[in-house]
Enzyme design. Sequence first.
Site, PDB file in Angstrom:
ATOM      1  N   SER A 103       0.828  -1.203   0.000  1.00  0.00           N
ATOM      2  CA  SER A 103       0.000   0.000   0.000  1.00  0.00           C
ATOM      3  C   SER A 103       0.866   1.259   0.000  1.00  0.00           C
ATOM      4  O   SER A 103       1.631   1.492  -0.922  1.00  0.00           O
ATOM      5  CB  SER A 103      -0.968  -0.029   1.183  1.00  0.00           C
ATOM      6  OG  SER A 103      -1.883   1.026   1.139  1.00  0.00           O
ATOM      7  N   ASP A 240      -3.111   5.821  -3.420  1.00  0.00           N
ATOM      8  CA  ASP A 240      -1.950   5.220  -2.788  1.00  0.00           C
ATOM      9  C   ASP A 240      -1.382   4.150  -3.720  1.00  0.00           C
ATOM     10  O   ASP A 240      -1.834   3.989  -4.855  1.00  0.00           O
ATOM     11  CB  ASP A 240      -2.316   4.652  -1.417  1.00  0.00           C
ATOM     12  CG  ASP A 240      -3.313   3.508  -1.499  1.00  0.00           C
ATOM     13  OD1 ASP A 240      -3.966   3.351  -2.553  1.00  0.00           O
ATOM     14  OD2 ASP A 240      -3.455   2.761  -0.522  1.00  0.00           O
ATOM     15  N   ASP A 242      -1.485   0.867  -4.107  1.00  0.00           N
ATOM     16  CA  ASP A 242      -2.287  -0.208  -4.695  1.00  0.00           C
ATOM     17  C   ASP A 242      -3.690   0.235  -5.076  1.00  0.00           C
ATOM     18  O   ASP A 242      -4.528  -0.589  -5.437  1.00  0.00           O
ATOM     19  CB  ASP A 242      -2.337  -1.417  -3.763  1.00  0.00           C
ATOM     20  CG  ASP A 242      -3.121  -1.153  -2.484  1.00  0.00           C
ATOM     21  OD1 ASP A 242      -3.022  -0.034  -1.955  1.00  0.00           O
ATOM     22  OD2 ASP A 242      -3.818  -2.075  -2.010  1.00  0.00           O
ATOM     23  N   ASP A 244      -6.347   1.411  -3.508  1.00  0.00           N
ATOM     24  CA  ASP A 244      -7.579   1.172  -2.763  1.00  0.00           C
ATOM     25  C   ASP A 244      -7.957   2.379  -1.914  1.00  0.00           C
ATOM     26  O   ASP A 244      -8.964   2.350  -1.207  1.00  0.00           O
ATOM     27  CB  ASP A 244      -7.483  -0.099  -1.908  1.00  0.00           C
ATOM     28  CG  ASP A 244      -6.505   0.019  -0.739  1.00  0.00           C
ATOM     29  OD1 ASP A 244      -5.687   0.963  -0.728  1.00  0.00           O
ATOM     30  OD2 ASP A 244      -6.559  -0.856   0.155  1.00  0.00           O
TER      31      ASP A 244
END
Length: 473
Positions: A103, A240, A242, A244
């Site tokens: 992340s 961010d 990734d 999500d």
Amino acid sequence: MSSLKFGTSGLRGLVGDLVGAPSFAYTLAFLRHLEAVAPASARDRVLLVGQDLRASSPAIARSCLAAAEAAGYTPLDCGALPTPALALAAMAHGAAGVMVTGSHIPDDRNGLKFYRPDGEIDKDDEAGIVSAFAALRTVGTPPEAAVAAPYPALAAYITRYLDFFPRDVLAGLTIGVYEQSSVARDVLSEVLSALGARVEGLARSDRFIPVDTEAHRPEDKALIAGWAADGRFDAIVSTDGDADRPLVADETGSILRGDILGLLTAGHLGIGTIVTPITSTSAIETSGIAARVLRTRVGSPYVIAGMLAAGDGTVLGFEANGGVLLGTPIERAGRRLAALPTRDALLPIIAVLATVAAKGQSLSQVVAGLDAGHTAAYRLQDVPAARSGELLRRLGDDAAYRGDFMGDVGAVVAVDRLDGVHMTLADGSVIHFRASGNAPELRCYIQAADAQRAESLLAWGLARADAAMAALA
């Protein structure tokens, strides 16, 4: 000792503790846990594996694919894609999934996010995986996996939004996309352009940039302010690592807090029930956008549990970090947006921009219309868990200690221990401390009537907590 541990967003730790045998073993443990709780049929013995753009992610993904093969599963390689795209594909395929991502944390760390065929794992699953991992015999160098079949998971994720939102919903808007190293950087440009916006890519990077959408780095704020200064953008967006969690800045370069993005998303979709952690602004209740608001601890597993308990009607979950979880399908003008009960950055970005286009107002005007007050948040890094835990224990349990700690800023009139220590002052301001579930950090969240008070309380809170923990050493 290994740095690997489960937090609010899966298993994370130092790259050196995850590459090779550990990632192979944890993936194998995940699949064995799934078999123990719900044995898979031959058709369901499939594992989808995705990854972000960190330097270590391809090697870790190969170990995950090898573990699937060793467990008798068919490994499918989804390549680099947003975490919600992997989750969507896994649920559509009726298969398990593993996303290799850390992340927003620095490039020397990475992690694994695990998905059951029906969505995110929960806390019971985490315990089951840890138990299955402990039961494994020592795993040496993982075997090389055969070349895994590629799986086109990303296309379905893009189609999800282009089939629901009208193709001119963002017409007239000029959007800057802060590309950095987000795995969604190309997806953002493609989708926003297809929905009618004029899009300009900004600051693409070949090295991983740890963009945190909850505790914004000074260098990110400076970049965004500089791009906004010439007035050519209606908004600047990013995610961010990734994808999500979204990042959205208005036309002045002011970055919107994630819970405001979630609230605007709920308004655009006509949501009846909002499920959100205690860290989100109290304006969610006072806005009247949703008929019901349910509060939880921080972390998507808790939000998901709250959504499952919400009952009938349309349900949206979100966190102060901006990740939005769609708990129920949405029907509009003959189009259907299926539920996606995992954090997603693309839905709130589109919904917020669509709100701006529909109202014919600037994004700053739209936000001002919520009368949501002001918030601020940041973190103290490299804080041992024992030290932050002792501070939180004293603040929560010892009224005399709490009064002395808070004496410089006002009397505490209410304390909530749902997650960390959430303290309301006599003037209605909020100071909330909690330990991060993903990293050795103490986070501080502020709510106040004006921006100057919010920033002042944040600076004071971080300094006061740092000094107090030093005294506890």
